[in-house]
Design a protein around this motif. Sequence first.
Motif, mmCIF file in Angstrom:
data_model
loop_
_atom_site.group_PDB
_atom_site.id
_atom_site.type_symbol
_atom_site.label_atom_id
_atom_site.label_comp_id
_atom_site.label_asym_id
_atom_site.label_seq_id
_atom_site.Cartn_x
_atom_site.Cartn_y
_atom_site.Cartn_z
ATOM 1 N N LEU A 79 0.845 -1.199 0.000
ATOM 2 C CA LEU A 79 0.000 0.000 0.000
ATOM 3 C C LEU A 79 0.879 1.248 0.000
ATOM 4 O O LEU A 79 0.619 2.196 -0.746
ATOM 5 C CB LEU A 79 -0.929 0.011 1.213
ATOM 6 N N LEU A 103 2.093 1.930 -3.409
ATOM 7 C CA LEU A 103 1.049 2.534 -4.245
ATOM 8 C C LEU A 103 0.786 3.988 -3.851
ATOM 9 O O LEU A 103 0.481 4.819 -4.712
ATOM 10 C CB LEU A 103 -0.229 1.705 -4.160
ATOM 11 N N LEU A 104 0.919 4.301 -2.564
ATOM 12 C CA LEU A 104 0.750 5.685 -2.125
ATOM 13 C C LEU A 104 1.885 6.563 -2.648
ATOM 14 O O LEU A 104 1.675 7.735 -2.944
ATOM 15 C CB LEU A 104 0.693 5.757 -0.593
ATOM 16 N N PRO A 130 1.140 7.093 -6.987
ATOM 17 C CA PRO A 130 -0.318 7.189 -7.131
ATOM 18 C C PRO A 130 -0.821 6.914 -8.547
ATOM 19 O O PRO A 130 -1.935 6.408 -8.715
ATOM 20 C CB PRO A 130 -0.644 8.613 -6.680
ATOM 21 N N GLN A 186 0.209 4.627 -10.489
ATOM 22 C CA GLN A 186 0.092 3.170 -10.585
ATOM 23 C C GLN A 186 -1.149 2.680 -9.832
ATOM 24 O O GLN A 186 -1.810 1.745 -10.260
ATOM 25 C CB GLN A 186 1.353 2.480 -10.047
ATOM 26 N N TYR A 187 -1.472 3.335 -8.721
ATOM 27 C CA TYR A 187 -2.671 2.971 -7.968
ATOM 28 C C TYR A 187 -3.911 3.188 -8.835
ATOM 29 O O TYR A 187 -4.759 2.305 -8.962
ATOM 30 C CB TYR A 187 -2.768 3.790 -6.678
ATOM 31 N N GLN A 201 -6.588 0.508 -10.284
ATOM 32 C CA GLN A 201 -8.028 0.662 -10.049
ATOM 33 C C GLN A 201 -8.797 0.568 -11.363
ATOM 34 O O GLN A 201 -9.833 -0.086 -11.437
ATOM 35 C CB GLN A 201 -8.332 2.009 -9.391
ATOM 36 N N LEU A 216 -5.504 -6.858 -2.164
ATOM 37 C CA LEU A 216 -5.328 -5.870 -3.229
ATOM 38 C C LEU A 216 -6.659 -5.623 -3.946
ATOM 39 O O LEU A 216 -7.024 -4.471 -4.218
ATOM 40 C CB LEU A 216 -4.259 -6.330 -4.228
ATOM 41 N N LEU A 265 -8.532 -1.965 -4.173
ATOM 42 C CA LEU A 265 -8.795 -1.314 -5.458
ATOM 43 C C LEU A 265 -10.274 -1.111 -5.748
ATOM 44 O O LEU A 265 -10.630 -0.202 -6.490
ATOM 45 C CB LEU A 265 -8.142 -2.113 -6.585
ATOM 46 N N LEU A 311 -9.356 7.438 -2.966
ATOM 47 C CA LEU A 311 -7.930 7.167 -2.895
ATOM 48 C C LEU A 311 -7.425 7.292 -1.461
ATOM 49 O O LEU A 311 -7.810 8.217 -0.749
ATOM 50 C CB LEU A 311 -7.146 8.158 -3.760
#
Length: 193
Positions: free
Chosen positions: A40, A43-44, A47, A49-50, A54, A157, A161, A166
Motif C-alpha cells: 500500500l 502505491l501511495l 499514485p 500506478q494505484y 483501479q 489488493l 482497489l 484514494l
Amino acid sequence: MDPPARAMLARVPYGETVDFVGEVVRDLPETLRNTLTGGLYALLRHPAQYVRLQEARSDERLLDGAVEEMLRWWTPVLQVWRVVQRDTVIGGVPLLAGERVTLWLVSANHDDEVFPDPGRFLPDRFVGGGRSHLCFGFGFHACLGARLARVQLRALLDALLERPGLPQVVGEPVMLRSNARHGFERLPIRWTE
C-alpha cells in the motif's frame, strides 16, 4: 481469509485518519501485514500506478503482477542466514564450506542488474514472466506458505482497489526497528472519496 479483506478495510472511515498497521491489518500474520502495508505504501508513493490498477481491476495478469511487485518492492524478511555447503566464489569473494553467510533478500530484490529501475513500483514488471524475486527464498529453502500469501495478498489488493476514492499518507510513517523484518509500526492514512 479471516478477517475478510473488505471487513478489514471497513475499519477505515472516509475522511478520518487511521493507523493502517494498528487499526486495519493488525490481525494479519506479521509477514503478510508487513507486505500488504509496504505494498500500500508503494502505491501511495506511486499514485499513478494505484489509479492504473483501479482502472484495470479486471486485468487478472496485471493484478497478479502487482502482487509480485509488492513482494519484490517491499520484501518483508530482509535477510536470512545460510551455511555454505561447498567451497565457492560469489562476486569474487571465496567462501568455504561450513561458513555462515547472510543473504540480503531485500538487496537481491533491488539489484538493478536484475530489475531495471528497482526503486520504482511497476505492476507490470512480472506480467509475461521475467526474472523472479527472492521474497520467498529459493529451492529447498523456499517458503511453504508462498502460495497462500499470494492468494491473501491478491484478495487484499482486490479489496483495496474496489474501494472508491484514494488513500493518502497523513503524517510520518514509523518504520519497524529491525535488521530482520521490513515493516511499519505505524502508517497513518486517510481515505478520500
